[in-house]
Design an enzyme around this catalytic site. Structure first.
Site, short mmCIF file in Angstrom:
data_model
loop_
_atom_site.label_atom_id
_atom_site.label_comp_id
_atom_site.label_asym_id
_atom_site.label_seq_id
_atom_site.Cartn_x
_atom_site.Cartn_y
_atom_site.Cartn_z
N HIS A 1 -39.91 37.85 -10.63
CA HIS A 1 -39.22 36.85 -9.82
C HIS A 1 -38.13 37.59 -8.77
O HIS A 1 -37.25 37.06 -8.27
CB HIS A 1 -38.24 35.82 -10.51
CG HIS A 1 -38.97 35.14 -11.81
ND1 HIS A 1 -39.62 34.06 -11.74
CD2 HIS A 1 -39.20 35.63 -13.05
CE1 HIS A 1 -40.35 33.76 -12.75
NE2 HIS A 1 -40.10 34.65 -13.44
N SER B 1 -35.27 50.91 17.62
CA SER B 1 -35.07 49.59 18.37
C SER B 1 -34.71 50.19 19.67
O SER B 1 -33.97 50.94 20.05
CB SER B 1 -34.16 48.85 17.62
OG SER B 1 -33.36 47.94 18.70
N LYS C 1 -31.37 51.86 14.36
CA LYS C 1 -32.55 51.39 13.55
C LYS C 1 -33.71 52.14 13.26
O LYS C 1 -34.03 53.10 14.06
CB LYS C 1 -33.20 50.05 14.42
CG LYS C 1 -32.27 48.66 14.44
CD LYS C 1 -31.82 48.21 13.24
CE LYS C 1 -33.10 47.42 12.58
NZ LYS C 1 -33.36 46.19 13.36
N GLU D 1 -45.39 46.43 8.35
CA GLU D 1 -45.04 45.03 8.80
C GLU D 1 -46.41 44.67 9.30
O GLU D 1 -46.96 43.56 9.08
CB GLU D 1 -44.11 44.91 9.85
CG GLU D 1 -42.66 45.04 9.26
CD GLU D 1 -41.73 45.19 10.36
OE1 GLU D 1 -40.92 44.03 10.48
OE2 GLU D 1 -41.55 46.09 10.84
#
Ligand code: ARG
Length: 469
Positions: free
Chosen positions: A161, A282, A288, A295
């Site tokens: 979970h 970024s 970043k 992804e």
């Protein structure tokens, strides 16, 4: 009189050329030119067989073979001009062959049809992809197993979970993916086995009246045998569907690993680091470091599963045998298979590149009372409590620790004894995360010695496969 602009490959009964929009919807050469190497290989096998069987002269068969080699060289050299008016790769190749060698080229299409031609080409294409994919998936397995061996004892939280459940080792976690990929490879091998029958010679749909020898063409193209039913041979694409379904499952596996990498890379987790090689910055936020490759690997499953769905819908309810609907099989497949290859390669790169951060993993592994099950097991083993009862007692001890704001290891013995008087200080030996993972030595469990053994065995097996063993 036949209009000169009518298609010269089939325009005998036509008096004018197709409407522009007809040509546009009908033409497939824009994408099926990717089949050219397979088309040429299959044509060479077909021509050689026609020559051997005396269906065309040996001389013509020889001219066709050298002509096809020249066409292939032109395609490889980028000189070949594909024409949309010639519809597809098959007619483009044949038309150029005619320009190069003249009349014998017109004999190549004896005892075959584009229907068995395209079915053969596509099987060869998919088979070639499967063989390459098997190698790249094995390389990913090897990268995972090596990383797992290096970190077989590194403790991290195991989740259910997405809540800390029980401590596991990082190596154990990575080895889970090695097993998944092994099944993906097994599915691909199964698909390959069923795919490996040759449609060539099924002709348009019913077979042919010429005395062809299908066994030799099948063999020449590396197939195990000819397809046994001509209608089935030209009309099914289940070999693509199986491959796409397998590819979708493999992509799903990659997406889970990719998602974990994304999660582990967050400052909140900080479980792993990826170098500059596999992250991007970024353009607005200078601090970043984004896991873009992970992804994208996570996202690829979308188009791959969609390709499966797309072809399944094309096939559904399609009467036997060939229909032009089947031309819709290629674009999504090409895209899906290339996407999986790319995702596998990028994932392998990331796995090689990523380095775990031991400290945050350990801290997280110790949080959330992750050794509560070890305590419950201790109560069963040492005091002979039934597990359901020990579960209840442990729950009360967890509540006491939570109330005091400490972990299980930090709770004084007296506090535990207030709940279960028979508990002794011996209990502390099972409450550390190290002892917890070490104790899980059951087959397939997370004990570091298990993980090391599994990783080593896989590395050995995969390295042997890589050497061609
Ligand atoms: N381009 C066609 C395809 O991909 C080749 C087969 C054409 N056959 C036909 N009967 N029109 O399916």
């Amino acid at each position: 009189m036949t209009d000169k602009s009518a298609n010269k490959m089939w325009g005998g009964r036509f008096t004018s050329s197709p409407a522009t929009i007809m040509e546009e919807i009908n033409a497939s050469v824009g994408f099926d030119k990717a089949l050219a190497p397979y088309d040429i290989r299959a044509s060479k096998a077909h021509a050689a067989m026609l020559g051997r069987q005396g269906i065309i002269s040996k001389e013509d068969a020889r001219k066709i073979a050298t002509g096809l080699d020249r066409v292939m060289a032109e395609i490889e050299g980028g000189e070949f001009v594909f024409s949309r008016a010639l519809e597809d790769v098959h007619m483009n190749v044949e038309s150029r062959l005619k320009e190069l060698i003249g009349e014998p080229a017109a004999r190549l299409h004896t005892a075959r049809s584009r229907n068995d031609q395209v079915a053969t080409d596509f099987r060869l294409y998919v088979r070639h992809w499967i063989d390459g994919a098997d190698e790249t998936l094995a390389a990913l397995q090897l990268a995972l197993a090596r990383k797992a061996e290096a970190h077989s004892g590194l403790i991290m939280p195991g989740f259910t979970h997405l809540q800390p459940a029980q401590p596991v080792t990082f190596g154990h976690h990575l080895m889970a993916y090695v097993e998944m990929l092994a099944r993906d490879r097994g599915r691909l091998a199964g698909a390959r086995e069923r795919l490996n029958e040759c449609p060539l010679g099924a002709a348009a749909l019913a077979g042919t009246s010429f005395p062809i020898d299908r066994d030799t063409t099948a063999e020449a193209l590396g197939f195990d045998r000819p397809c046994a039913n001509s209608l089935d041979a030209v009309s099914d694409r289940d070999f693509v569907l199986e491959t796409l379904a397998t590819a979708a499952i493999a992509a799903m596996h990659l997406s889970r690993l990719a998602d974990e990498i994304v999660l582990w890379m967050t400052p909140q987790f900080a479980f792993v680091r990826l170098s500059d090689k596999f992250t991007t910055g970024s353009s607005i936020m200078p601090q970043k470091r984004n896991p873009d490759a992970a992804e994208l690997a996570r996202a690829k499953v979308g188009r791959i599963a969609a390709a499966f769905q797309s072809l399944l819908m094309v096939m559904k309810g399609l009467p036997l045998a060939y229909a032009k609907d089947l031309q819709e099989d290629k674009e999504p497949t090409f895209d899906a298979l290339a996407s999986l290859s790319l995702a596998v390669a990028a994932t392998t790169g990331m796995v090689d590149d990523l380095e775990p951060n031991a400290e945050p993993m350990r801290v997280a592994a110790s949080s959330g009372f992750s050794t509560a099950t070890d305590l419950a097991d201790w109560l069963v083993r040492t005091l002979g409590l039934p597990f359901r009862e020990s579960h209840h007692v442990t729950g009360r001890i967890v509540a006491a620790a939570e109330a005091q704001g400490v972990g299980l290891e930090g709770l004084p013995l007296e506090a535990m004894q207030r709940i279960e008087p028979r508990i002794t200080k011996d209990v502390f030996s099972v409450l550390s995360v190290e002892n917890s993972v070490k104790s899980r030595a059951s087959y397939g469990g997370t004990a570091p010695q298990n993980v090391r053994k599994m990783a080593k065995a896989w590395i050995k097996r995969l390295e042997k496969q890589q050497r061609g063993g």
